[in-house]
Design a protein around this motif. Structure first.
Motif, PDB file in Angstrom:
ATOM      1  N   ARG A 194       0.819  -1.212   0.000  1.00  0.00           N
ATOM      2  CA  ARG A 194       0.000   0.000   0.000  1.00  0.00           C
ATOM      3  C   ARG A 194       0.851   1.259   0.000  1.00  0.00           C
ATOM      4  O   ARG A 194       0.399   2.324  -0.397  1.00  0.00           O
ATOM      5  CB  ARG A 194      -0.940  -0.013   1.202  1.00  0.00           C
ATOM      6  CG  ARG A 194      -2.124  -0.955   1.021  1.00  0.00           C
ATOM      7  CD  ARG A 194      -3.181  -0.691   2.087  1.00  0.00           C
ATOM      8  NE  ARG A 194      -2.756  -1.162   3.401  1.00  0.00           N
ATOM      9  CZ  ARG A 194      -2.987  -2.383   3.855  1.00  0.00           C
ATOM     10  NH1 ARG A 194      -3.615  -3.259   3.101  1.00  0.00           N
ATOM     11  NH2 ARG A 194      -2.587  -2.740   5.067  1.00  0.00           N
ATOM     12  N   THR A 216       3.018   2.410  -5.101  1.00  0.00           N
ATOM     13  CA  THR A 216       2.159   2.018  -6.208  1.00  0.00           C
ATOM     14  C   THR A 216       2.947   1.559  -7.403  1.00  0.00           C
ATOM     15  O   THR A 216       2.404   0.984  -8.311  1.00  0.00           O
ATOM     16  CB  THR A 216       1.235   3.174  -6.635  1.00  0.00           C
ATOM     17  OG1 THR A 216       2.049   4.275  -7.056  1.00  0.00           O
ATOM     18  CG2 THR A 216       0.353   3.602  -5.488  1.00  0.00           C
ATOM     19  N   PRO A 254      -1.777   7.556  -5.814  1.00  0.00           N
ATOM     20  CA  PRO A 254      -2.798   6.523  -5.979  1.00  0.00           C
ATOM     21  C   PRO A 254      -2.687   5.901  -7.362  1.00  0.00           C
ATOM     22  O   PRO A 254      -2.306   6.574  -8.327  1.00  0.00           O
ATOM     23  CB  PRO A 254      -4.119   7.296  -5.825  1.00  0.00           C
ATOM     24  CG  PRO A 254      -3.748   8.517  -5.056  1.00  0.00           C
ATOM     25  CD  PRO A 254      -2.358   8.861  -5.477  1.00  0.00           C
ATOM     26  N   PRO A 255      -2.967   4.608  -7.526  1.00  0.00           N
ATOM     27  CA  PRO A 255      -2.814   3.963  -8.821  1.00  0.00           C
ATOM     28  C   PRO A 255      -3.734   4.580  -9.859  1.00  0.00           C
ATOM     29  O   PRO A 255      -4.891   4.847  -9.594  1.00  0.00           O
ATOM     30  CB  PRO A 255      -3.204   2.498  -8.548  1.00  0.00           C
ATOM     31  CG  PRO A 255      -4.010   2.555  -7.298  1.00  0.00           C
ATOM     32  CD  PRO A 255      -3.478   3.698  -6.503  1.00  0.00           C
ATOM     33  N   THR A 290      -1.740  -3.659  -4.784  1.00  0.00           N
ATOM     34  CA  THR A 290      -2.100  -2.279  -4.497  1.00  0.00           C
ATOM     35  C   THR A 290      -3.427  -1.914  -5.140  1.00  0.00           C
ATOM     36  O   THR A 290      -4.301  -1.309  -4.513  1.00  0.00           O
ATOM     37  CB  THR A 290      -1.000  -1.331  -5.009  1.00  0.00           C
ATOM     38  OG1 THR A 290       0.246  -1.707  -4.432  1.00  0.00           O
ATOM     39  CG2 THR A 290      -1.310   0.105  -4.652  1.00  0.00           C
ATOM     40  N   ILE A 291      -3.586  -2.282  -6.403  1.00  0.00           N
ATOM     41  CA  ILE A 291      -4.810  -1.951  -7.131  1.00  0.00           C
ATOM     42  C   ILE A 291      -6.011  -2.685  -6.537  1.00  0.00           C
ATOM     43  O   ILE A 291      -7.086  -2.114  -6.358  1.00  0.00           O
ATOM     44  CB  ILE A 291      -4.649  -2.293  -8.626  1.00  0.00           C
ATOM     45  CG1 ILE A 291      -3.608  -1.361  -9.250  1.00  0.00           C
ATOM     46  CG2 ILE A 291      -5.983  -2.175  -9.371  1.00  0.00           C
ATOM     47  CD1 ILE A 291      -3.195  -1.758 -10.642  1.00  0.00           C
ATOM     48  N   HIS A 345      -6.481  -3.507  -3.563  1.00  0.00           N
ATOM     49  CA  HIS A 345      -6.764  -3.057  -2.198  1.00  0.00           C
ATOM     50  C   HIS A 345      -6.899  -1.545  -2.097  1.00  0.00           C
ATOM     51  O   HIS A 345      -6.842  -0.992  -1.004  1.00  0.00           O
ATOM     52  CB  HIS A 345      -5.664  -3.548  -1.253  1.00  0.00           C
ATOM     53  CG  HIS A 345      -5.703  -5.019  -1.000  1.00  0.00           C
ATOM     54  ND1 HIS A 345      -6.068  -5.561   0.206  1.00  0.00           N
ATOM     55  CD2 HIS A 345      -5.464  -6.068  -1.812  1.00  0.00           C
ATOM     56  CE1 HIS A 345      -6.029  -6.881   0.128  1.00  0.00           C
ATOM     57  NE2 HIS A 345      -5.662  -7.209  -1.087  1.00  0.00           N
ATOM     58  N   SER A 346      -7.100  -0.882  -3.205  1.00  0.00           N
ATOM     59  CA  SER A 346      -7.123   0.582  -3.213  1.00  0.00           C
ATOM     60  C   SER A 346      -8.491   1.130  -2.802  1.00  0.00           C
ATOM     61  O   SER A 346      -9.494   0.878  -3.472  1.00  0.00           O
ATOM     62  CB  SER A 346      -6.775   1.108  -4.606  1.00  0.00           C
ATOM     63  OG  SER A 346      -7.012   2.492  -4.688  1.00  0.00           O
TER      64      SER A 346
END
Length: 465
Positions: free
Chosen positions: A11, A14, A26-27, A380-381, A383-384
């Protein structure tokens, strides 16, 4: 060096690239599909996964990958997949037989439940199914109740035996590590850390499993041919290996023996612990979330009133309204079976691409020079909160009803990757998961073992491959 738990590490970054630069924005939702479809070079990362022969997964040459994909893709046609169901059903029936036996023995001894390690049994199931599909017969883990497989270094070598599940895990971890540090590969076997020695031995053992099983299958086919058995005699199989043996490229050439073995090995790797870990993760979160198990069981009971407890047919369960919110991979919540599975993670979760010589590229206003290795940070994506909302970490199947999905969520869910390197066996995986869930949940009642909820005894994410 300070340690950071893996979920927090993902997290906090990215993107991670080979030169060590790291972004914390942020992604950007255009990035995954952009990166996975643009014509970059495939990085040295893939070389660490080569054994026997380059296969569909680890081929770096774009033209060769295209040739292989065309040769292999017919294996996963709609007709072929429908024929695979019989092998899934056979092995699910064996799982039911074993779990019924354990349950009956528990009742006889005065227990209310049989206590099982579900991951262990899902491993046996997944390996026996993929063994049946990719090599012509199950490994026999379900009836034996243990992790065992025959190994041969060459077709004429004597047989030895190894724990296939353990071998697969070690192979994945060492290959992912050497893929990130390719300069280590020539020296890895000399390093004092047993991680590398044991891992490289696992690479050899896993290849030996494929060699042994393909050799047995080809010898059986040759005996059948010499015996004059005609097609249609009832002895031919319609599994993955049969389709691979039939496959031809655009010039009409079939796969050679080493290439055939490598592709069968690819299917073993792709279709074993992925399925077992996903099944276990799904069962865990269903049991941890009040009301989900009961709702799913009611749906199955209503849909299959005369088939209760038996292994259903795929056509009976594929279109049920609630089950796909749990098992259908387009899309899933962050802690669903395909979004936060127990199979371990590695730092380049989508096989990386290298920016080719030239002017470099710009993605989402970020410039990357030639030679930079890039990868899509799937964890990451998936769990964004920017994509999945403030409750991104919560298991809430209802949010994934089709009418509730946003375009960002549809675009941001990529468990099977995207573009020319996407998973060719996706439809097989979806069928297998649907049958596993319907069989297990439809027949049994479960309770989590005490201490398996939140806290120290709860679910953990482990770094690896």
């Amino acid at each position: 060096m300070s340690q950071l738990p893996i979920p927090k590490l993902y997290r906090s970054s990215t993107h991670t690239v080979e030169d060590g630069s790291r972004g914390t924005k942020p992604p950007h939702l255009a990035t995954p599909n952009t990166l996975l479809t643009m014509r970059y070079y495939f990085s040295e990362y893939y070389d660490a996964f080569v054994s026997i022969h380059r296969g569909l997964f680890n081929t770096r040459d774009r033209a060769e990958h295209t040739r292989k994909r065309k040769t292999v893709s017919h294996t996963f046609s709609a007709k072929s997949i429908s024929q695979f169901e019989q092998y899934m059903t056979y092995n699910l029936q064996e799982l039911v037989k074993q779990w019924d036996r354990l349950s009956d023995n528990a009742v006889k001894s005065g227990q209310e439940y049989a206590e099982i390690d579900s991951l262990q049994w899902f491993n046996y199931l997944a390996f026996d199914i993929i063994g049946d599909l990719a090599f012509g017969k199950p490994f026999g883990m379900l009836p034996a109740g243990r992790d065992i497989a025959e190994v041969k270094k060459t077709p004429s070598s004597p047989s030895t035996y190894a724990p296939a599940v353990e071998v697969l895990n070690r192979r994945g971890e060492v290959s992912a590590t050497l893929g990130c540090y390719p300069a280590l590969k020539p020296y890895a076997k000399y390093l004092p850390d047993r991680f590398f020695r044991d891992g490289l031995q696992a690479v050899e053992d896993l290849a030996g499993i494929a060699v042994a099983r393909v050799n047995e299958r080809l010898e059986s086919a040759e005996r059948t041919k010499r015996g004059g058995k005609a097609e249609g005699s009832g002895e031919e199989r319609v599994d993955l290996l049969a389709r691979l043996m039939e496959g031809k490229d655009e010039n009409g050439n079939k796969l050679g023996r080493d290439e055939l073995t490598a592709e069968a090995l690819t299917q073993l790797i792709a279709g074993s612990d992925t399925t077992s870990n996903t099944s276990c993760a799904l069962l865990y979160w269903v049991l941890r979330t009040p009301g989900v198990l009961q709702k799913l069981q009611r749906e199955l009971d209503d849909a299959l009133p005369e088939n209760r407890g038996a292994v259903p047919e795929f056509d009976q369960v594929k279109d049920l309204p609630y089950k796909p919110q749990l098992t259908h991979p387009h899309p899933q919540p962050p802690r669903h079976n395909l979004r936060n599975p127990p199979h371990p993670l590695h730092l380049l979760p989508r096989p990386p691409r290298t920016v080719p010589p030239g002017p470099g590229i710009t993605i989402s206003s970020q410039y990357f020079p030639p030679g930079t290795t890039l990868s899509v940070p799937t964890y990451t994506i998936h769990h964004s909160p920017a994509i999945w909302g403030p409750d991104a970490e919560h298991f809430r199947p209802e949010r994934f009803r089709a009418q509730n999905l946003t375009e960002a969520q549809k675009l941001g869910f990529i468990p099977f990757s995207y573009g020319p390197r996407s998973c060719v066996g996706r439809n097989v995986a979806e069928m297998e998961l649907a049958l596993i869930v319907a069989t297990v949940v439809g027949r049994y009642t479960f309770e989590l073992r005490e201490g398996m909820g939140d806290g120290e005894g709860g679910w953990k994410t482990r770094e690896g491959f």
